[in-house]
Each structure stands twice: as structure tokens, then as C-alpha cells.
Design an enzyme around this catalytic site. Structure first.
Site, PDB file in Angstrom:
ATOM      1  N   HIS A 108      52.014  -3.532  33.702  1.00 54.87           N
ATOM      2  CA  HIS A 108      51.070  -4.197  32.799  1.00 54.87           C
ATOM      3  C   HIS A 108      49.636  -4.043  33.301  1.00 54.87           C
ATOM      4  O   HIS A 108      49.397  -3.695  34.457  1.00 54.87           O
ATOM      5  CB  HIS A 108      51.407  -5.692  32.634  1.00 54.87           C
ATOM      6  CG  HIS A 108      51.347  -6.493  33.896  1.00 54.87           C
ATOM      7  ND1 HIS A 108      52.455  -6.777  34.675  1.00 54.87           N
ATOM      8  CD2 HIS A 108      50.307  -7.092  34.545  1.00 54.87           C
ATOM      9  CE1 HIS A 108      52.099  -7.501  35.719  1.00 54.87           C
ATOM     10  NE2 HIS A 108      50.797  -7.705  35.673  1.00 54.87           N
ATOM     11  N   HIS A 153      43.360  -6.758  36.836  1.00 55.67           N
ATOM     12  CA  HIS A 153      44.191  -5.970  37.755  1.00 55.67           C
ATOM     13  C   HIS A 153      45.079  -5.015  36.972  1.00 55.67           C
ATOM     14  O   HIS A 153      45.209  -5.125  35.751  1.00 55.67           O
ATOM     15  CB  HIS A 153      45.049  -6.884  38.654  1.00 55.67           C
ATOM     16  CG  HIS A 153      46.132  -7.655  37.950  1.00 55.67           C
ATOM     17  ND1 HIS A 153      45.943  -8.903  37.394  1.00 55.67           N
ATOM     18  CD2 HIS A 153      47.433  -7.342  37.711  1.00 55.67           C
ATOM     19  CE1 HIS A 153      47.074  -9.326  36.855  1.00 55.67           C
ATOM     20  NE2 HIS A 153      47.993  -8.406  37.025  1.00 55.67           N
ATOM     21  N   GLU A 194      48.322  -4.676  41.789  1.00 55.56           N
ATOM     22  CA  GLU A 194      49.543  -5.444  42.019  1.00 55.56           C
ATOM     23  C   GLU A 194      50.716  -4.471  42.091  1.00 55.56           C
ATOM     24  O   GLU A 194      50.820  -3.558  41.273  1.00 55.56           O
ATOM     25  CB  GLU A 194      49.755  -6.434  40.865  1.00 55.56           C
ATOM     26  CG  GLU A 194      51.013  -7.301  40.999  1.00 55.56           C
ATOM     27  CD  GLU A 194      51.200  -8.279  39.826  1.00 55.56           C
ATOM     28  OE1 GLU A 194      50.456  -8.159  38.830  1.00 55.56           O
ATOM     29  OE2 GLU A 194      52.085  -9.138  39.911  1.00 55.56           O
TER      30      GLU A 194
END
Lengths: 139, 139
Positions: free
Chosen positions: B8, B80, B129
Site C-alpha cells: 500500500h 510512506h 514500511e
């Protein structure tokens, strides 16, 4: 209108060589060859992920639109997201009807199809690129 | 280590309701229901695209880590990117061996699997991430 695939995440960088080394050597991804998009004032390199791409963008020339972003984010950072649409003209008309500001006329983007950008103020602070999906993209 | 899918793109917003309305009503995407991740100080909502997701993130509580980002970017913006990895422990060890700073120990993320964040200074200005891929994700 319905957006399709996330074609890529655009990431601005002061050094495309340094950034592609991060993706290739640290994160182990497959990276392409950098190339100039002189008409848009950027040097570009794509990182291939299994489901989408990262577009690394370095300023090219004094008038590059990326200089302003890097002045605010000297280390680089996430610059835009690009969603595929079936028909860019229909998408532009739909955005206009919904009051979302379109930045300029459609022009040829890094994948050779028509693209247009939407104003971040109408997109929750995010610069959004709409891109006519390449023929045969199978999305 | 090789990163897998872009799981994502994380997008911070001062109003998850306003942002999900943009994705649903203007861009025509399918959006989920917002939910609280109290342990991480965020309220989250996923936007489903054919190949990946957008994670909308709103601060939850006074100690939310998103407040600082929104102070710099009041309208919201890209926060992010999240890449899937097969084994988070192996990924953390690999990052440490390569000198990329890992921010804290792995913890359970929004998809119920272990996640860790990498320092933007080692990632070309981008907060990255890494997320252990869900079982059966088929990547």
C-alpha cells in the site's frame, strides 16, 4: 469515472543514481535504466515491483518542476501517485464536472500515453496523475 | 532480501472522511470502513485498487505519530510506502547488515502481520514500511 491500477508512485530525488542504488542494492528490487524526459524537465528511472512501479524523478534543467519540491524536501520524497484510466478525455471531463482542478492539457507521459495531473488541494493534499492505460495492459 | 509487492501507499490526512470521499466520490474507487489502530495512534481506512491499496491515516490521540507530519503538511500528503517481504526477521537482519536503520522492533500492523519501518535518511527521503506478507497473499 473509476480509477484503475496504481500505475506507479512518483518519488523525487536529488540523485537518481543514489536512489536506484537503494532500491537495487539495499531493497533488492529490479531497476531499469534512467532516461531523460526533456520536455517535462525530468530524468526518470523505473523500479519494477511485482504489481506496480516506482518512478524515480530527478530534476533536468533549470526549469524543472521538481526543483520546488526538492527545495522543500532536500533528501527527496514521495511526489505523486499515478492511477490508470481507460479514457483520459472522459476522465478530464468527469473531473471538471466534479470540480476537481485539472492542471493543464493532457500530454505524453513517461509511458508514452496521455497523462494529466490533478491539483493536490482537491485530492487530500496528494498530487494525483491520471494516465491513459497502455493498450494491452490487461487491467 | 528482495522486496515483493507494493502492499500500500500510506497517505496522511487531517480528515479520513474527507479523503475517502475524494477516492469514492471523485475518483470512483472502492473504499472500506475506517477503523482505529489505537496502539499505533492512528485511524485507518483502506482504498482498494485492482493491484494494491491506499492506506488513509488520520491521527488518533494526542500522541499520534502523524501529528508531526500534518504540522508540516496541513492538507495531508503521501506519508510512506509499504513493501511486502517473506520474512520480517530476515529482512530486519539484512537491513542491519546493509546499514539501513530500522526504526524499532517489528510490531503488528494494520493487516495483522508484523511490520517495521526504515529510516527515510537511508531510503532516499522516503519512509519505507516492510510488512510480512499475509499467508496466502499469492505473491
Amino acid at each position: 469515472m473509476t480509477i484503475g491500477r496504481l500505475n506507479h508512485v512518483g518519488i523525487a530525488t536529488p540523485s537518481i543514481e543514489a536512489s536506484l542504488a537503494v532500491y537495487r542494492d539495499v531493497l533488492g528490487a529490479t531497476v531499469g535504466e534512467p532516461f531523460d524526459l526533456a520536455a517535462q524537465g525530468v530524468r526518470v528511472c523505473f523500479v519494477d515491483l511485482p504489481n506496480t512501479q516506482i518512478e524515480l524523478i530527478e530534476p533536468l534543467g533549470e526549469a524543472s518542476p521538481i526543483h520546488g519540491f526538492l527545495a522543500k524536501n532536500p533528501a527527496g520524497g514521495q511526489h505523486h501517485v499515478c492511477f490508470e484510466v481507460d479514457d483520459i478525455a472522459a476522465a478530464v471531463a468527469d473531473m471538471a464536472a466534479k470540480g476537481a482542478r485539472v492542471l493543464g492539457a493532457p500530454r505524453i507521459g513517461a509511458h508514452g500515453t496521455l497523462v494529466v495531473f490533478l491539483h493536490p488541494r482537491d485530492m487530500g493534499g496528494v498530487l494525483v496523475e491520471l494516465m491513459e492505460a497502455p493498450i494491452g495492459a490487461g487491467h
